[in-house]
Write an enzyme that holds these catalytic residues in place. Structure first.
Site, PDB file in Angstrom:
ATOM      1  CB  CYS A 182      -2.385  -6.502   1.398  1.00 20.16           C
ATOM      2  SG  CYS A 182      -1.437  -4.995   1.353  1.00 20.16           S
ATOM      3  NE  ARG A 239       0.202  -2.626  -1.522  1.00 23.73           N
ATOM      4  CZ  ARG A 239       1.218  -3.470  -1.463  1.00 23.73           C
ATOM      5  NH1 ARG A 239       1.207  -4.471  -0.648  1.00 23.73           N
ATOM      6  NH2 ARG A 239       2.252  -3.290  -2.256  1.00 23.73           N
ATOM      7  CG  ASP A 287       9.091  -2.279   0.568  1.00 22.91           C
ATOM      8  OD1 ASP A 287       7.968  -2.048   1.038  1.00 22.91           O
ATOM      9  OD2 ASP A 287       9.265  -2.748  -0.583  1.00 22.91           O
ATOM     10  NE  ARG A 341       4.314 -12.332   0.276  1.00 23.37           N
ATOM     11  CZ  ARG A 341       3.746 -11.123   0.197  1.00 23.37           C
ATOM     12  NH1 ARG A 341       3.105 -10.629   1.226  1.00 23.37           N
ATOM     13  NH2 ARG A 341       3.818 -10.422  -0.906  1.00 23.37           N
TER      14      ARG A 341
HETATM   15  C1  UD1 Z   1       5.778  -1.890  -4.858  1.00 20.60           C
HETATM   16  C2  UD1 Z   1       6.578  -2.933  -4.125  1.00 20.60           C
HETATM   17  C3  UD1 Z   1       6.378  -2.812  -2.613  1.00 20.60           C
HETATM   18  C4  UD1 Z   1       6.675  -1.385  -2.168  1.00 20.60           C
HETATM   19  C5  UD1 Z   1       5.903  -0.363  -3.001  1.00 20.60           C
HETATM   20  C6  UD1 Z   1       6.289   1.067  -2.682  1.00 20.60           C
HETATM   21  C7  UD1 Z   1       6.562  -4.752  -5.724  1.00 20.60           C
HETATM   22  C8  UD1 Z   1       6.135  -6.124  -6.068  1.00 20.60           C
HETATM   23  N1  UD1 Z   1       6.145  -4.242  -4.574  1.00 20.60           N
HETATM   24  O1  UD1 Z   1       4.403  -2.158  -4.567  1.00 20.60           O
HETATM   25  O2  UD1 Z   1       7.257  -3.727  -1.962  1.00 20.60           O
HETATM   26  O3  UD1 Z   1       6.305  -1.243  -0.805  1.00 20.60           O
HETATM   27  O4  UD1 Z   1       6.155  -0.585  -4.396  1.00 20.60           O
HETATM   28  O5  UD1 Z   1       7.655   1.262  -2.839  1.00 20.60           O
HETATM   29  O6  UD1 Z   1       7.325  -4.143  -6.457  1.00 20.60           O
HETATM   30  N2  UD1 Z   1      -1.819   3.030  -5.342  1.00 20.60           N
HETATM   31  C9  UD1 Z   1      -3.079   3.464  -5.724  1.00 20.60           C
HETATM   32  N3  UD1 Z   1      -3.562   3.054  -6.943  1.00 20.60           N
HETATM   33  C10 UD1 Z   1      -2.852   2.227  -7.774  1.00 20.60           C
HETATM   34  C11 UD1 Z   1      -1.566   1.797  -7.371  1.00 20.60           C
HETATM   35  C12 UD1 Z   1      -1.078   2.211  -6.144  1.00 20.60           C
HETATM   36  O7  UD1 Z   1      -3.729   4.199  -4.999  1.00 20.60           O
HETATM   37  O8  UD1 Z   1      -3.345   1.884  -8.853  1.00 20.60           O
HETATM   38  C13 UD1 Z   1      -1.286   3.440  -4.016  1.00 20.60           C
HETATM   39  C14 UD1 Z   1      -1.102   2.223  -3.102  1.00 20.60           C
HETATM   40  O9  UD1 Z   1      -2.309   1.897  -2.434  1.00 20.60           O
HETATM   41  C15 UD1 Z   1      -0.032   2.704  -2.165  1.00 20.60           C
HETATM   42  C16 UD1 Z   1       0.823   3.612  -3.050  1.00 20.60           C
HETATM   43  O10 UD1 Z   1       0.015   3.946  -4.176  1.00 20.60           O
HETATM   44  O11 UD1 Z   1      -0.576   3.450  -1.119  1.00 20.60           O
HETATM   45  C17 UD1 Z   1       2.118   2.973  -3.513  1.00 20.60           C
HETATM   46  O12 UD1 Z   1       1.842   1.855  -4.281  1.00 20.60           O
HETATM   47  P1  UD1 Z   1       2.764   1.342  -5.463  1.00 20.60           P
HETATM   48  O13 UD1 Z   1       3.924   2.252  -5.691  1.00 20.60           O
HETATM   49  O14 UD1 Z   1       1.881   1.009  -6.613  1.00 20.60           O
HETATM   50  O15 UD1 Z   1       3.303   0.007  -4.844  1.00 20.60           O
HETATM   51  P2  UD1 Z   1       3.265  -1.461  -5.433  1.00 20.60           P
HETATM   52  O16 UD1 Z   1       3.658  -1.454  -6.865  1.00 20.60           O
HETATM   53  O17 UD1 Z   1       1.989  -2.122  -5.040  1.00 20.60           O
END
Ligand code: UD1
Length: 422
Positions: free
Chosen positions: A118, A123, A308, A400
């Site tokens: 995105c 991500r 955020d 959103r």
């Molecule tokens: C959630 C929130 C988003 C917020 C983020 C961090 C929701 C719907 N969205 O997103 O608004 O900005 O938490 O507070 O709740 N990552 C990996 N592998 C994975 C998963 C994550 O590398 O399998 C990385 C992501 O690319 C990112 C970081 O971990 O750089 C944080 O991601 P994550 O905590 O998973 O955020 P979201 O759940 O996507």
């Protein structure tokens, strides 16, 4: 495409009601897939992301009924006939991956499109997938889809995250509720939205301990029942509107706000010279007569400063006295608002994950472009304090995550309107 027109016009006064949390609701809604009994969510926010999750759940066969003008969602998954989350819906919203854990836990199979990147970064979903593998799932990536199966059901296991991912913790937690035996989730994320999910799952009959800490233990049960759950306050909407009087001056009460949701953020506001106090109905925010002071901010998982709120905080620091350094540690490309703020006269130097902001006495209105959800609201905040008129284009990003933004800000005296464009 609609745009928003803002004119800087001085201090704000009054009250702003804060909605239920988008990010909590987006994980509570897929929890319906874990049970054939009804789940009712109260205090749901009215947002396009919630409509996207509604569409996704309906495409699987769930019933989702929006009541009381969208503030109550009645969900039921007694007849799930499709276990494939299609690319056309998943690509719109990354949180769609949250149907994977529940589908797999209840039906032993699920096919979910990979969400892709995105605007704010790559991500990936590797942590989600590894967590489910630790519970015995077999996963295959084919044609852009994750094909997951666990024919005899998931079994409890140890999930050890090397990063405390919010979404991966939520997927693992939901899946573990129906896995056979005990699951321990180590280095779990601690966000209030995860605590809210655990509370709802517990009301459905799940056995969970340790939510809000970095180790969650789940004792799997055979089945979950229905529940009625009130969605926690949206701490990001709360923090965003706390910044409005901080930037413009005045005093605004945020109804439903609580400091415990945003302690690290409140500490930075205090250091910047903005006072926050608890009231009977929420939080009151006042900007004193002096200048805003520069502060340094590093984004971190909860309880640290939320990524955020980084864009919105930057809008405040653009007019602080002195130089602030903002470090973005969660997403690799989350400074797209900086060039737009610079169009308004801000002095910002971005080097990799660090932005150095040198305060200027006043921003100037300009036409600017929203690039993502939080970036778009930071431009509105900046516009509230700028001289002249700011036109923020591409406000579909805003829809959103912020309900009635024009009504909420004009209710405290801001000069803001939405321009419908065809
Ligand atoms: C959630 C929130 C988003 C917020 C983020 C961090 C929701 C719907 N969205 O997103 O608004 O900005 O938490 O507070 O709740 N990552 C990996 N592998 C994975 C998963 C994550 O590398 O399998 C990385 C992501 O690319 C990112 C970081 O971990 O750089 C944080 O991601 P994550 O905590 O998973 O955020 P979201 O759940 O996507």
């Amino acid at each position: 495409m609609d745009s928003i027109l803002v004119r800087g016009n001085g201090p704000l006064h009054g009250q702003i009601p804060i909605a239920g949390a988008k990010n909590a609701c987006l994980t509570l809604m897929p929890a319906t897939l874990l049970s054939d009994e009804p789940l009712t969510l109260i205090n749901a926010p009215r947002l396009s992301d919630i409509r996207t999750m509604t569409q996704l759940l309906q495409s699987l066969g769930a019933e989702v009924t929006s009541l009381q003008d969208g503030q109550v969602l009645a969900l039921s998954s007694h007849d799930i006939h499709n276990k494939t989350a299609d690319y056309d819906i998943v690509r719109k919203m990354r949180a769609s991956i949250l149907v994977l854990g529940p589908l797999l836990a209840r039906y032993g199979e699920a096919v979910v499109s990979l969400p892709g990147g995105c605007a704010i970064g790559a991500r990936p979903v590797d942590l989600h997938l590894r967590a489910l593998e630790a519970m015995g799932a077999t996963l295959e990536l084919r044609d852009g889809y994750v094909h997951a199966s666990a024919p005899g059901g998931l079994r409890g296991g140890t999930v050890d995250f090397d990063f405390a991912s919010v979404g991966a913790t939520e997927n693992a937690l939901m899946a573990a509720t129906l896995a056979r035996g005990t699951t321990v989730i180590r280095n779990s994320a601690r966000e209030p939205e995860i605590v809210d999910l655990a509370r709802c799952l517990r009301a459905m009959g799940a056995q969970i301990d340790g939510e809000g800490s970095s180790e969650i233990t789940v004792q799997g049960v055979d089945r979950l029942g229905g529940a009625t759950h009130t969605v926690v306050t949206d701490r990001i909407e709360l923090g965003t509107y706390m910044l409005a009087p901080a930037i413009c001056g005045g005093e605004v009460e945020l109804l439903g706000g609580r400091i415990e949701l945003l302690e690290a953020f409140c500490e930075k506001l205090d250091a910047a010279g903005v006072s926050v106090s608890e009231t009977e109905r929420g939080l009151s925010v006042t900007r004193g007569n002096g200048d805003i002071r520069a502060v340094n901010v590093t984004t971190e998982p909860f309880p640290g400063f939320p990524t955020d709120l980084q864009a919105q905080m930057m809008a405040l620091l653009c007019t602080a006295s002195g130089t602030s350094v903002l470090e973005e540690k969660i997403f690799e490309n989350r400074f797209m608002h900086a060039p737009e703020l610079m169009r308004m006269g801000a002095r910002i130097d971005v080097q990799g994950g660090t932005a150095t902001v040198t305060g200027v006495p006043k921003l100037k209105g300009a036409p600017v472009m929203a690039t993502d959800l939080r970036a778009s609201v930071s431009l509105i905040l900046a516009g509230l304090a700028a001289e002249g008129e700011t036109k923020v284009a591409r406000v579909y990003h805003l829809d959103r995550g912020y309900e009635h933004v024009v009504g909420k800000l004009s209710g405290v005296g801001a000069d803001i309107e939405r321009i419908k464009e065809t």
